[in-house]
Design an enzyme around this catalytic site. Structure first.
Site, PDB file in Angstrom:
ATOM      1  N   ASP A   1       0.816  -1.215   0.000  1.00 56.32           N
ATOM      2  CA  ASP A   1       0.000   0.000   0.000  1.00 56.32           C
ATOM      3  C   ASP A   1       0.849   1.264   0.000  1.00 56.32           C
ATOM      4  O   ASP A   1       0.472   2.267  -0.617  1.00 56.32           O
ATOM      5  CB  ASP A   1      -0.904   0.024   1.241  1.00 56.32           C
ATOM      6  CG  ASP A   1      -2.283  -0.543   0.960  1.00 56.32           C
ATOM      7  OD1 ASP A   1      -2.564  -0.881  -0.205  1.00 56.32           O
ATOM      8  OD2 ASP A   1      -3.077  -0.653   1.905  1.00 56.32           O
TER       9      ASP A   1
ATOM     10  N   HIS B   1     -10.211   0.153 -52.082  1.00 52.07           N
ATOM     11  CA  HIS B   1      -9.002  -0.347 -51.419  1.00 52.07           C
ATOM     12  C   HIS B   1      -8.080  -1.002 -52.453  1.00 52.07           C
ATOM     13  O   HIS B   1      -6.866  -0.761 -52.478  1.00 52.07           O
ATOM     14  CB  HIS B   1      -9.367  -1.378 -50.342  1.00 52.07           C
ATOM     15  CG  HIS B   1      -9.813  -0.789 -49.043  1.00 52.07           C
ATOM     16  ND1 HIS B   1     -10.928  -0.022 -48.923  1.00 52.07           N
ATOM     17  CD2 HIS B   1      -9.262  -0.874 -47.796  1.00 52.07           C
ATOM     18  CE1 HIS B   1     -11.079   0.350 -47.657  1.00 52.07           C
ATOM     19  NE2 HIS B   1     -10.073  -0.150 -46.952  1.00 52.07           N
TER      20      HIS B   1
END
Length: 430
Positions: A359, A418
């Protein structure tokens, strides 16, 4: 704490036992959406009104001044400042190892592929107020962003009734490298970070824990900005065998229980005698001089669990189902069992690696996945504050060699433009 023998019935009912099902939070969501809409339309005026309503504080200015930060340093215990600096250094050193750099490969002459690494420009850090002030959260949520190279780190945190920010939080913010600090909390702070106001410029990502209103606001602004995670109540799971010390285990379980009435302390053990010893020790320790005794007692009573397993294989099966935020292995030769852990936010090995070490001080991040999300997510880290862009470079000969494959794909998907993007580059070739 509720004690269970881990058997087929418990396996099938585990989610119900742990009460992890989602509750109806529609009322909270309605309130949060109203707050977000008002902040978007009224900006600073809405923030000041909400601060007066929720934090009982009338503000002239939202931004913390350099003078306020200097005053915090002058009024804070110098020993605590040095502690914060040492913790910050440990956190920084650990997170330096998570840095990523741009890389490229060359599969063949004329082709370059790779990833370009860049930091996020602006990050918002939410730091809770309310029940407690957590300078450790400031360090954990800010330092990885600094290490990643984030240019601007904006901290928001609720002021007290006098319009002041906790001085320990201000000191931690300066030490960690926070760029801007604002006196605003709750869902309104999240809205300000996401959409901006006259005073607070919008950010690209929001990190940091908060109450249910903060968590709900983060859900609602996700997509406009990135978020780290939706944090639930804190959890610790201790796996223990007969070699474990019940006094230590009880203390570690209580260290999480005192966070919140909804926190979940869990013991998984292969020793029924140890289970009873830990339960008795919790009862003894909880009646000592804990300042948050009432909170810890509620957590232990309503959300504390002890599971007794036949063997360690069953114990790890259970903990991997729980996927706890914090997992302590209080077992003999604990490091040998690391590969048994598949799901946990942070893993603490041995009796002298208690959860509070992570912590505050060791260095790994304490912003961790909760509520079982360790099954698919990770602690906060430097990687949360960077972006990866693909690098693609072909020369003419290599593109021509790949042209037929690319156009075949494009035509099969009905994307003629494309295909023609490729073909037109070579239409004049013999």
């Amino acid at each position: 704490m509720k004690k269970y023998t881990y058997n087929t019935e418990v396996r099938q009912q585990l989610d119900i036992i742990l009460k992890r099902s989602e509750s109806d939070q529609q009322d909270v969501r309605t309130t949060v959406l109203d707050i977000i809409d008002r902040v978007k339309s009224e900006g600073d005026r809405a923030l000041k009104d909400y601060e007066e309503k929720f934090d009982h504080c009338k503000l002239d200015s939202l931004k913390v001044t350099p003078e306020e930060i200097d005053r915090a340093f002058s009024e804070t215990d110098p020993a605590l400042i040095e502690t914060i600096k040492r913790s910050a250094e440990n956190i920084r050193n650990f997170h330096e190892h998570q840095k990523e750099t741009t890389w490229t490969i060359h599969p063949k002459d004329g082709i370059t592929l790779g990833q370009h690494i860049t930091p996020i420009d602006r990050v918002g850090v939410y730091v809770p107020g309310g029940k407690a002030a957590y300078p450790s959260t400031v360090l954990m949520d800010t330092i990885p962003a600094v290490v990643a190279g984030v240019d601007t780190i904006v901290m928001v945190t609720p002021p007290d009734a006098s319009g002041n920010i906790n001085q320990n939080i201000l000191c931690a913010a300066k030490i960690a490298g926070v760029t801007e600090i604002y006196k605003v909390g709750g869902a309104q702070a999240i809205a300000a970070l996401a959409y901006g106001t006259e005073t607070i410029a919008p950010v690209n990502k929001i990190v940091g824990p908060g109450n249910i209103f903060v968590a709900t606001a983060k859900k609602e602004v996700f997509g406009k900005v990135a978020i780290d995670m939706i944090a639930g109540p804190s959890e610790v799971c201790v796996v223990a065998d007969s070699t474990a010390n019940p006094v230590y285990i009880a203390a570690d379980l209580l260290s999480q229980a005192e966070h919140d009435e909804m926190a979940m302390p869990v013991l998984v053990t292969t020793d029924d005698k140890l289970a009873d010893q830990v339960i008795a020790e919790i009862d003894r320790q909880i009646d000592t001089d804990l300042r948050r005794k009432a909170i810890a007692k509620a957590s232990v009573t309503d959300h504390g669990f002890v599971f007794v397993c036949d063997n360690l294989d069953d114990a790890f099966e259970l903990t991997n189902q729980i996927a706890p935020e914090h997992l302590e292995l209080a077992i003999d030769n604990s490091e040998k069992y690391l590969d048994c852990v598949r799901n946990a936010g942070a893993i603490f090995l041995g009796m002298y690696s208690p959860e509070p070490l992570g912590d505050y001080y060791a260095g790994p991040n304490h912003t961790l996945p909760t509520s079982g999300t360790a099954k698919f997510s990770s602690p906060l880290g430097v990687y949360d504050f960077i972006k990866r862009s693909s690098i693609i470079q072909y020369d003419r000969d290599n593109l021509k060699a790949a042209a037929d494959d690319i156009t075949a794909f494009a035509y099969s998907e009905g994307l003629d433009a494309h295909a023609k993007s490729i073909e037109r580059r070579f239409s004049n070739d013999a």
